[in-house]
Design an enzyme around this catalytic site. Structure first.
Site, PDB file in Angstrom:
ATOM      1  N   HIS A 103     121.184 -17.551 -70.352  1.00 54.84           N
ATOM      2  CA  HIS A 103     120.471 -16.295 -70.656  1.00 54.84           C
ATOM      3  C   HIS A 103     119.207 -16.638 -71.456  1.00 54.84           C
ATOM      4  O   HIS A 103     118.406 -17.440 -71.013  1.00 54.84           O
ATOM      5  CB  HIS A 103     121.439 -15.354 -71.399  1.00 54.84           C
ATOM      6  N   HIS A 161     118.140 -15.866 -60.778  1.00 57.13           N
ATOM      7  CA  HIS A 161     118.332 -14.631 -61.556  1.00 57.13           C
ATOM      8  C   HIS A 161     119.376 -13.772 -60.860  1.00 57.13           C
ATOM      9  O   HIS A 161     119.436 -13.726 -59.629  1.00 57.13           O
ATOM     10  CB  HIS A 161     117.008 -13.841 -61.642  1.00 57.13           C
ATOM     11  N   ASP A 219     111.877 -17.261 -68.158  1.00 61.47           N
ATOM     12  CA  ASP A 219     111.989 -18.388 -69.102  1.00 61.47           C
ATOM     13  C   ASP A 219     111.277 -19.643 -68.632  1.00 61.47           C
ATOM     14  O   ASP A 219     111.162 -20.612 -69.386  1.00 61.47           O
ATOM     15  CB  ASP A 219     113.473 -18.694 -69.339  1.00 61.47           C
TER      16      ASP A 219
HETATM   17  C1  SDX Z   1     117.480 -14.398 -68.361  1.00 61.03           C
HETATM   18  O1  SDX Z   1     119.987 -10.562 -66.552  1.00 61.03           O
HETATM   19  C2  SDX Z   1     118.797 -10.596 -66.985  1.00 61.03           C
HETATM   20  O2  SDX Z   1     118.019  -9.696 -66.784  1.00 61.03           O
HETATM   21  C3  SDX Z   1     118.442 -11.808 -67.827  1.00 61.03           C
HETATM   22  C4  SDX Z   1     116.996 -11.939 -68.241  1.00 61.03           C
HETATM   23  C5  SDX Z   1     116.605 -10.853 -69.223  1.00 61.03           C
HETATM   24  O3  SDX Z   1     115.390 -10.566 -69.327  1.00 61.03           O
HETATM   25  O4  SDX Z   1     117.497 -10.379 -69.974  1.00 61.03           O
HETATM   26  O5  SDX Z   1     116.144 -11.860 -67.116  1.00 61.03           O
HETATM   27  C6  SDX Z   1     116.743 -13.257 -68.974  1.00 61.03           C
HETATM   28  O6  SDX Z   1     118.567 -14.683 -68.769  1.00 61.03           O
HETATM   29  C7  SDX Z   1     116.860 -15.139 -67.212  1.00 61.03           C
HETATM   30  C8  SDX Z   1     117.803 -16.250 -66.637  1.00 61.03           C
HETATM   31  C9  SDX Z   1     117.657 -17.494 -67.520  1.00 61.03           C
HETATM   32  N1  SDX Z   1     118.642 -18.516 -67.154  1.00 61.03           N
HETATM   33  C10 SDX Z   1     118.293 -19.649 -66.515  1.00 61.03           C
HETATM   34  O7  SDX Z   1     117.143 -19.894 -66.149  1.00 61.03           O
HETATM   35  C11 SDX Z   1     119.437 -20.643 -66.335  1.00 61.03           C
HETATM   36  C12 SDX Z   1     119.442 -21.166 -64.890  1.00 61.03           C
HETATM   37  N2  SDX Z   1     119.787 -20.069 -63.987  1.00 61.03           N
HETATM   38  C13 SDX Z   1     121.179 -19.964 -63.588  1.00 61.03           C
HETATM   39  O8  SDX Z   1     122.112 -20.338 -64.550  1.00 61.03           O
HETATM   40  C14 SDX Z   1     121.472 -18.693 -62.801  1.00 61.03           C
HETATM   41  O9  SDX Z   1     120.486 -18.564 -61.850  1.00 61.03           O
HETATM   42  C15 SDX Z   1     121.613 -17.386 -63.532  1.00 61.03           C
HETATM   43  C16 SDX Z   1     122.585 -17.455 -64.658  1.00 61.03           C
HETATM   44  C17 SDX Z   1     120.291 -16.923 -64.070  1.00 61.03           C
HETATM   45  C18 SDX Z   1     122.111 -16.336 -62.535  1.00 61.03           C
HETATM   46  O10 SDX Z   1     123.397 -16.688 -62.198  1.00 61.03           O
HETATM   47  P1  SDX Z   1     124.213 -15.859 -61.089  1.00 61.03           P
HETATM   48  O11 SDX Z   1     123.531 -14.597 -60.759  1.00 61.03           O
HETATM   49  O12 SDX Z   1     125.634 -15.796 -61.523  1.00 61.03           O
HETATM   50  O13 SDX Z   1     124.038 -16.775 -59.813  1.00 61.03           O
HETATM   51  P2  SDX Z   1     125.091 -17.833 -59.357  1.00 61.03           P
HETATM   52  O14 SDX Z   1     125.444 -18.719 -60.486  1.00 61.03           O
HETATM   53  O15 SDX Z   1     126.183 -17.116 -58.651  1.00 61.03           O
HETATM   54  O16 SDX Z   1     124.198 -18.679 -58.331  1.00 61.03           O
HETATM   55  C19 SDX Z   1     124.190 -18.366 -56.952  1.00 61.03           C
HETATM   56  C20 SDX Z   1     123.975 -19.725 -56.265  1.00 61.03           C
HETATM   57  C21 SDX Z   1     125.038 -20.763 -56.654  1.00 61.03           C
HETATM   58  O17 SDX Z   1     125.137 -21.699 -55.588  1.00 61.03           O
HETATM   59  P3  SDX Z   1     126.350 -21.498 -54.472  1.00 61.03           P
HETATM   60  O18 SDX Z   1     127.641 -21.456 -55.253  1.00 61.03           O
HETATM   61  O19 SDX Z   1     126.018 -20.196 -53.778  1.00 61.03           O
HETATM   62  O20 SDX Z   1     126.215 -22.703 -53.581  1.00 61.03           O
HETATM   63  O21 SDX Z   1     122.723 -20.293 -56.681  1.00 61.03           O
HETATM   64  C22 SDX Z   1     122.963 -21.505 -57.394  1.00 61.03           C
HETATM   65  C23 SDX Z   1     124.421 -21.480 -57.827  1.00 61.03           C
HETATM   66  O22 SDX Z   1     124.918 -22.794 -57.988  1.00 61.03           O
HETATM   67  N3  SDX Z   1     122.060 -21.486 -58.548  1.00 61.03           N
HETATM   68  C24 SDX Z   1     121.387 -22.550 -58.993  1.00 61.03           C
HETATM   69  C25 SDX Z   1     120.608 -22.071 -60.056  1.00 61.03           C
HETATM   70  N4  SDX Z   1     120.842 -20.759 -60.236  1.00 61.03           N
HETATM   71  C26 SDX Z   1     121.740 -20.406 -59.315  1.00 61.03           C
HETATM   72  N5  SDX Z   1     121.376 -23.843 -58.578  1.00 61.03           N
HETATM   73  C27 SDX Z   1     120.549 -24.674 -59.277  1.00 61.03           C
HETATM   74  N6  SDX Z   1     119.759 -24.285 -60.313  1.00 61.03           N
HETATM   75  C28 SDX Z   1     119.767 -22.993 -60.737  1.00 61.03           C
HETATM   76  N7  SDX Z   1     118.985 -22.605 -61.766  1.00 61.03           N
END
Ligand code: SDX
Length: 430
Positions: free
Chosen positions: A267, A308, A365
Site C-alpha cells: 500500500h 493496482h 507510488d
Molecule cells: C497504493 O487501493 C488503493 O487505492 C491504493 C492506493 C491509494 O491511493 O490508496 O492507490 C495506493 O497502495 C498503490 C499500490 C502500491 N503498491 C505497490 O506498488 C506494490 C506492488 N503492487 C502489488 O503488490 C499489487 O499490484 C497490488 C497490491 C497493488 C494490487 O494487488 P491485487 O489487486 O491483489 O492484485 P494481485 O496480487 O491479485 O495481482 C494480480 C496478478 C498476480 O499474478 P497471477 O497470480 O494472476 O499470475 O498480477 C500480479 C500478481 O502476481 N502482480 C504483479 C504485481 N502486481 C500484481 N506481479 C509483479 N509485480 C507487481 N507489482
C-alpha cells in the site's frame, strides 16, 4: 435504489430470491445481498473485498478501466494543475469548492491548530533515534486521544470537525518532528505566516543556526503531491479507518489505524520500496533480471509501484507525477539517473506480455519518490508524506460515515477448522 433486481435460484432448496440492484451516480451497479443469508442461507466469499462495496460515499470516484479519479466530481488532472491542497481539503471535507473568504477562514483554522502539546515532543524523544517515522507517527497520533479526548463526542458534528482540523493540521508537525528526532535536531515550531506545504518544509529542514529560505518550486511540487494523495475511495487504509470508526472509536485511534495500514509495502509503503528497488536495480542493464524475478511465482519480488486493485489502466496520478518529475528536476537544476532508470523500467515492463495481460501499470507510488528525493526528503519519510496527504481523505470518509446511521463492520468467514470434539485431560494426551 433502482427497480432492477437479479434473481438467484438455489438448485438444492429450489428456492428463488430476487435481490435489489443498487446503482450509484457513477460506476458499476451493485447487488444488495443483505437478505441472502436470512432467506437463502448463504454468505458470499470475496477475499480482499475485490468485488464488495462496504459503503455508499459522495467523496471520490474512480473508474479503474478508464484511469479516472475525481474528488467530489472534479477530475484530479484539473485539481492538480489549478487548485491547492488547502482548497481540495475543504472540497473533500465539505463537498464544494470554497469561496475566497471560506478558504481564508479555513486556512486560518488549520494554521492555528498546527502546534502540538509540548508533551508530544517528549513522547517522540522516547523513541530510539532510528525508529521508522511511521512507527512514531502511528504511536503519536494514537496518543493524541490522550490530549484531545476529553468529552469528544463522535456523534457531535462540531466535535468531529474540530478533530478533523486538528488531525490535518498536526500530521505534518508530528511527521517533521519524527525526522528531526532522527537527525538529532531541536524541534522546529510551525510558522503561522507560511502555507501548509511551506510550513512542512520549514519544520523539516530549518535549523537554528541560519535563516531557512523556502524554495517556491519545492513548496509548489509538495502541494501538488499532497493533492494527488489526499483521497482514493475505499483503499486498505481508508477502509481501516472506516472499520475502526464503525465501533465508535475516537478519530485519533481511527487515523492511527489508517497510518498502520498505509505502512505496508503493498500500500503506501510502496513509494519507499520503489526507491529501494531502483537503487537495487542500479542500472538499466539489470532491468531484465528484475522483470524476470517479478514474473517468477517462486520469487516474492514484485515490481514495486506497479499494479493496482482498481486501475487496469494508467493511474492518472502516475501520469501527473511522471510529468512533474521532469519539470521539478529541471526547475531545481537536478538530474537524477533514477528517473531515467524508472522510465526505462516502465517502458520494458509495459512491452512485456506478463504485465500487459495482467493490466499492470505504474501507480501513484512509482514516480512520487523521485520528486520527494529531489526535495531533499529521505526515503524513510516517503510514506509519512503519503500519510500527510491521505489524512484528509481518512478524516473526510470518517466524518461521512459518522454523520449517517451505520452498523459496526463485522465480516464473516468460511470455517475450515475441526468439527466438534471433546476435551482431553493432559495426562491422557499422547
Ligand atoms: C497504493 O487501493 C488503493 O487505492 C491504493 C492506493 C491509494 O491511493 O490508496 O492507490 C495506493 O497502495 C498503490 C499500490 C502500491 N503498491 C505497490 O506498488 C506494490 C506492488 N503492487 C502489488 O503488490 C499489487 O499490484 C497490488 C497490491 C497493488 C494490487 O494487488 P491485487 O489487486 O491483489 O492484485 P494481485 O496480487 O491479485 O495481482 C494480480 C496478478 C498476480 O499474478 P497471477 O497470480 O494472476 O499470475 O498480477 C500480479 C500478481 O502476481 N502482480 C504483479 C504485481 N502486481 C500484481 N506481479 C509483479 N509485480 C507487481 N507489482
Amino acid at each position: 435504489m433502482t427497480n432492477r433486481t437479479v434473481t438467484l435460484t438455489d438448485p438444492q432448496s429450489e428456492k428463488t430470491l430476487e435481490l435489489p440492484v443498487v446503482a450509484g451516480s457513477e460506476g458499476d451497479p451493485t447487488i444488495d445481498i443483505t437478505r441472502l443469508n436470512p432467506e437463502l442461507g448463504y454468505f458470499t466469499y470475496d477475499p480482499g473485498y475485490g468485488t464488495t462495496a462496504n459503503c455508499k460515499s459522495d467523496i471520490t470516484f474512480i473508474d479503474g478501466a478508464s484511469g479516472i479519479l475525481r474528488y467530489r466530481g472534479y477530475p484530479i488532472e484539473q485539481l492538480a494543475e489549478r487548485s491547492s491542497f488547502m482548497e481540495i481539503t475543504f472540497l473533500l471535507l465539505y463537498g464544494e469548492l470554497p469561496t475566497a473568504s471560506q478558504l481564508r477562514d479555513f486556512q486560518r483554522d488549520i494554521t492555528y491548530h498546527t502546534m502540538v502539546h509540548e508533551k508530544v515532543n517528549s513522547f517522540i524523544s522516547g523513541f530510539h533515534y532510528d525508529a521508522h517515522p511511521m512507527a512514531i507517527l502511528s504511536g503519536v497520533i494514537a496518543s493524541m486521544a490522550g490530549f484531545y479526548q476529553q468529552n469528544l463526542d463522535v456523534n457531535n458534528p462540531e466535535h468531529r470537525e474540530l478533530a478533523a482540523k486538528r488531525l490535518i493540521a498536526k500530521m505534518p508537525t508530528v511527521a517533521a518532528a519524527a525526522y528531526r528526532h532522527y537527525m538529532g535536531w531541536p524541534s522546529a515550531y510551525p510558522r503561522n505566516s507560511l502555507n501548509y506545504a511551506e510550513n512542512f518544509l520549514h519544520m523539516m529542514f530549518s535549523v537554528p543556526a541560519e535563516a531557512y529560505e523556502i524554495n517556491p518550486i519545492a513548496a509548489k511540487a509538495l502541494d501538488m503531491l499532497l493533492i494527488l494523495h489526499a483521497d482514493h475511495e475505499q483503499n486498505a487504509s481508508t477502509s481501516t479507518v472506516r472499520l475502526v470508526g464503525s465501533t465508535g472509536a475516537n478519530p485519533y485511534a481511527c487515523v492511527a489505524a489508517g497510518i498502520a495500514a498505509l505502512w505496508g509495502p503493498a500500500h503506501g509503503g510502496a513509494n519507499e520500496a520503489v526507491l529501494r528497488m531502483l537503487h537495487q536495480i542500479g542500472d538499466v542493464s539489470r532491468v531484465g533480471e528484475f522483470i524476470k524475478r517479478a514474473k517468477d511465482k517462486n520469487d516474492p519480488f514484485r515490481l514495486m509501484g506497479f499494479g493496482h486493485r482498481v486501475y487496469k489502466n494508467f493511474d492518472p496520478r502516475a501520469t501527473i507525477t511522471r510529468k512533474a518529475c521532469h519539470e521539478v528536476l529541471a526547475d531545481l537544476g537536478q538530474n537524477d539517473p533514477l528517473l531515467d532508470l524508472a522510465m526505462k523500467l516502465e517502458k520494458i515492463a509495459l512491452e512485456d506480455d506478463y504485465f500487459v495481460q495482467r493490466k499492470l501499470y505504474p501507480n501513484v507510488d512509482f514516480y512520487s519518490g523521485i520528486i520527494y528525493k529531489a526535495l531533499g526528503i529521505p526515503t524513510t519519510m516517503f510514506t509519512p508524506m503519503f500519510a500527510i496527504g491521505r489524512t484528509v481523505g481518512w478524516v473526510a470518509q470518517w466524518m461521512e460515515q459518522s454523520a449517517s446511521p451505520h452498523r459496526i463492520g463485522r465480516p464473516r468467514q468460511i470455517y475450515t477448522g475441526h468439527g466438534e470434539r471433546d476435551y482431553i485431560e493432559i495426562d491422557k494426551r499422547d
